[in-house]
Design a protein around this motif. Structure first.
Motif, PDB file in Angstrom:
ATOM      1  N   TRP A  45     149.345 114.926  95.576  1.00 29.04           N
ATOM      2  CA  TRP A  45     147.903 114.754  95.829  1.00 29.04           C
ATOM      3  C   TRP A  45     147.162 114.346  94.570  1.00 29.04           C
ATOM      4  CZ3 TRP A  45     149.042 113.846 100.167  1.00 29.04           C
ATOM      5  CH2 TRP A  45     149.552 114.728 101.109  1.00 29.04           C
ATOM      6  N   ARG A  92     147.859 110.661  94.403  1.00 28.61           N
ATOM      7  CA  ARG A  92     147.182 110.035  95.551  1.00 28.61           C
ATOM      8  C   ARG A  92     145.677 109.956  95.297  1.00 28.61           C
ATOM      9  NH1 ARG A  92     147.299 109.906 101.281  1.00 28.61           N
ATOM     10  NH2 ARG A  92     145.441 108.719 101.870  1.00 28.61           N
ATOM     11  N   ALA A  93     145.120 111.018  94.733  1.00 31.35           N
ATOM     12  CA  ALA A  93     143.680 111.032  94.434  1.00 31.35           C
ATOM     13  C   ALA A  93     143.325 109.956  93.417  1.00 31.35           C
ATOM     14  CB  ALA A  93     143.250 112.409  93.933  1.00 31.35           C
ATOM     15  N   GLU A 112     143.229 106.723  95.251  1.00 30.99           N
ATOM     16  CA  GLU A 112     142.028 106.615  96.078  1.00 30.99           C
ATOM     17  C   GLU A 112     140.779 106.394  95.228  1.00 30.99           C
ATOM     18  OE1 GLU A 112     141.993 106.243  99.156  1.00 30.99           O
ATOM     19  OE2 GLU A 112     143.814 107.162  99.975  1.00 30.99           O
ATOM     20  N   ASN A 144     153.715 107.708  95.847  1.00 31.74           N
ATOM     21  CA  ASN A 144     152.424 107.023  95.845  1.00 31.74           C
ATOM     22  C   ASN A 144     152.525 105.542  95.487  1.00 31.74           C
ATOM     23  OD1 ASN A 144     150.093 109.039  96.329  1.00 31.74           O
ATOM     24  ND2 ASN A 144     151.473 110.152  94.968  1.00 31.74           N
ATOM     25  N   VAL A 188     138.659 114.936  96.102  1.00 28.31           N
ATOM     26  CA  VAL A 188     139.557 114.001  96.788  1.00 28.31           C
ATOM     27  C   VAL A 188     140.860 114.696  97.158  1.00 28.31           C
ATOM     28  CG1 VAL A 188     140.830 111.835  96.606  1.00 28.31           C
ATOM     29  CG2 VAL A 188     138.520 112.004  95.654  1.00 28.31           C
ATOM     30  N   THR A 218     140.352 116.814 100.144  1.00 29.49           N
ATOM     31  CA  THR A 218     140.130 116.001 101.341  1.00 29.49           C
ATOM     32  C   THR A 218     141.433 115.397 101.861  1.00 29.49           C
ATOM     33  OG1 THR A 218     137.888 115.473 100.572  1.00 29.49           O
ATOM     34  CG2 THR A 218     138.813 114.078 102.298  1.00 29.49           C
ATOM     35  N   VAL A 219     142.222 114.768 100.970  1.00 26.96           N
ATOM     36  CA  VAL A 219     143.459 114.126 101.449  1.00 26.96           C
ATOM     37  C   VAL A 219     144.448 115.158 101.969  1.00 26.96           C
ATOM     38  CG1 VAL A 219     143.219 112.075 100.012  1.00 26.96           C
ATOM     39  CG2 VAL A 219     144.504 114.037  99.136  1.00 26.96           C
ATOM     40  N   GLY A 266     142.535 114.110 105.373  1.00 25.09           N
ATOM     41  CA  GLY A 266     141.614 113.080 104.888  1.00 25.09           C
ATOM     42  C   GLY A 266     140.179 113.354 105.305  1.00 25.09           C
ATOM     43  N   TYR A 293     139.870 109.415 104.485  1.00 24.33           N
ATOM     44  CA  TYR A 293     141.158 108.873 104.048  1.00 24.33           C
ATOM     45  C   TYR A 293     142.207 109.091 105.141  1.00 24.33           C
ATOM     46  CZ  TYR A 293     138.775 109.764  99.573  1.00 24.33           C
ATOM     47  OH  TYR A 293     137.861 109.822  98.560  1.00 24.33           O
ATOM     48  N   CYS A 294     143.290 108.339 105.046  1.00 26.45           N
ATOM     49  CA  CYS A 294     144.449 108.616 105.888  1.00 26.45           C
ATOM     50  C   CYS A 294     145.216 109.750 105.220  1.00 26.45           C
ATOM     51  CB  CYS A 294     145.336 107.379 106.024  1.00 26.45           C
ATOM     52  SG  CYS A 294     144.552 106.022 106.900  1.00 26.45           S
ATOM     53  N   GLY A 295     144.870 110.976 105.550  1.00 24.12           N
ATOM     54  CA  GLY A 295     145.377 112.133 104.826  1.00 24.12           C
ATOM     55  C   GLY A 295     146.598 112.774 105.447  1.00 24.12           C
TER      56      GLY A 295
END
Length: 342
Positions: A40, A43-44, A47, A74, A185, A188-189, A193, A202-204
Motif C-alpha cells: 500500500w 501503491r499510494a 496514486e 505495483n 491514500v 483508502t486503497v 478504494g 481508487y480500484c482498491g
C-alpha cells in the motif's frame, strides 16, 4: 466480542494512536498484514503521482521475499543491492552506484531486528530526491540514535505476524508515516478504494486490521520493551558464551539498534550443524535457504550473481530466541554449539 463491532472501531483507533506514540510518527494505518503494508505504501506513491510503473526501487538482495514482492506488485522495478557481510543489512557504500534516472526510492529492511538505517542512506535519498521506505516487519522497538525504526524514513511497513516481537493472534500489519496524504491514500486503497461508503476513488483492495487483532496488539504493546529486554539478555548470553571458532555470531555495536527478532549465526557447514542440533533436541530455522534472486517467481534473475547474499543464505542458521527462554535453555544451546566439531 461483546461490542459486536469487528472492523474499524474503537480498538483499531486505540491501537493506531498508541502505536503512533510508541513509534514516533503522526499516522498509523492498520491493515491485514505486513506485505500489504508495504504494497500500500508503493501503491499510494503511484496514486499520488510520485512514482509510475517502470520506476526503480533499490532494495537489499538479502531479505525475505515480501520486501521485493511489494515493489513488483505495483509494476515497479526492484534493483537488488548486496548487504554487508558484517551486519547483513544493505551496504550503504553500494547504493549510489545503483541509482539511475528511474530510481524513485530506497527500501531498507531492518532484517533480523537490526537497524539498517544509516546517515549515509538518508543523505543519498536527499541528494537524489528519493523516498526512503522502511520494512520494519522484524524490528518493532529498534532504535537509531534514540528514534524508533519505522519513523526514520518517509513511510514504513510493519508486520504483526504472531511470531514477531509484537505479534497478533493472526495476520496483521500497519503503515507508519508523517505524511498525511500518504496515510489517507493508504487507508483508502486498503478499504476497497473508498473514503465514503459506496463511493470509490481508487480500484482498491480489502486489507483492514480487525478489532480483535488490534485489541490483542494494544495489550501486548505495553509489554514490548520488556520482552525486547529479555530477548537481548538471551542474545548477550549467546554472544558472550559461544566460543566455537567455526561459528560466527552477530556483531552488535549498539544494543539499542538490535531487538533480536531472530538470532543468526553463520557456519560453513550449516546443514551439518543444524542436523546435530536437531538430533540433540534443539530446534533451529534457516532464514532464508534460497535468496530472492534464485526463486522461480523471479526467474529473470536466476543467472545473476550476488555472492555475499548467497554466502549468507548458505551459512545462516537461526538459534532459539524468545522472551520466555530461560538462561538454562540458552546454556544448553551454547554447550552443544561449543562441543560441535566441524
Amino acid at each position: 466480542m461483546d461490542s459486536g463491532w469487528y472492523l474499524q472501531g474503537k480498538e483499531d483507533e486505540n491501537f493506531e494512536a498508541d502505536y503512533a506514540r510508541y513509534i514516533g510518527t503522526k499516522y498509523v494505518v492498520g491493515c491485514a498484514n505486513g506485505l500489504d503494508a508495504l504494497i500500500w505504501i508503493f501503491r499510494a506513491y503511484v496514486e499520488m503521482g510520485v512514482m509510475q510503473p517502470g520506476d526503480e526501487v533499490i532494495v537489499p538482495a538479502n531479505t525475505y521475499i515480501a520486501s521485493i514482492l511489494a515493489i513488483s506488485e505495483n509494476g515497479l522495478k526492484p534493483i537488488l543491492v548486496e548487504p554487508s557481510i558484517k551486519t547483513y543489512q544493505i551496504d550503504d557504500s553500494k547504493i549510489e552506484a545503483a541509482i539511475t534516472e528511474r530510481t524513485k526510492a530506497v527500501l531498507i529492511v531492518h532484517l533480523y531486528g537490526q537497524c539498517a538505517y544509516t546517515d549515509k542512506i538518508s543523505e543519498l535519498c536527499k541528494k537524489y530526491n528519493l523516498k526512503l521506505v522502511e520494512d520494519n516487519a522484524q524490528a518493532h522497538g529498534c532504535k537509531f540514535n534514540g528514534r524508533k525504526t519505522g519513523s526514520l524514513g518517509d513511510a514504513a511497513g510493519h508486520s504483526f505476524y504472531p511470531g514477531k516481537n509484537l505479534g497478533a493472534f493472526g495476520d496483521a500489519g500497519a503503515v507508519t508515516t508523517d505524511d498525511e496524504e500518504l496515510a489517507k491514500v493508504v487507508r483508502t486503497v486498503a478499504n476497497y478504494g473508498s473514503q465514503k461508503k459506496y463511493i470509490f476513488k481508487y480500484c482498491g483492495r480489502n486489507s483492514r486490521l480487525d478489532e480483535i487483532q488490534a485489541a490483542v496488539l494494544d495489550v501486548k504493546l505495553k509489554r514490548l520493551d520488556e520482552d525486547i529486554a529479555l530477548r537481548k539478555k538471551v542474545a548477550k548470553y549467546y554472544i558472550e558464551h559461544i566460543t566455537n571458532p567455526d561459528i560466527v555470531t552477530p556483531i552488535v555495536k549498539d544494543w539499542n539498534a538490535h531487538v533480536f527478532h531472530i538470532f543468526t549465526i553463520r557456519c560453513k557447514k550449516r546443514d551439518e550443524l543444524q542436523k546435530y542440533l536437531t538430533d540433540n533436541g534443539v530446534q533451529t530455522i534457516i532464514h532464508y535457504p534460497i535468496p530472492p534472486h534464485k526463486q522461480k517467481c523471479y526467474k529473470e534473475w536466476n543467472k545473476l550473481s550476488f555472492p555475499i547474499t548467497e554466502q549468507i543464505h548458505e551459512e545462516e542458521l537461526s538459534l532459539p530466541m524468545s522472551p520466555v527462554m530461560t538462561e538454562e535453555e540458552a546454556k544448553t544451546v551454547v554447550n552443544l554449539l561449543n562441543r560441535w566439531e566441524n
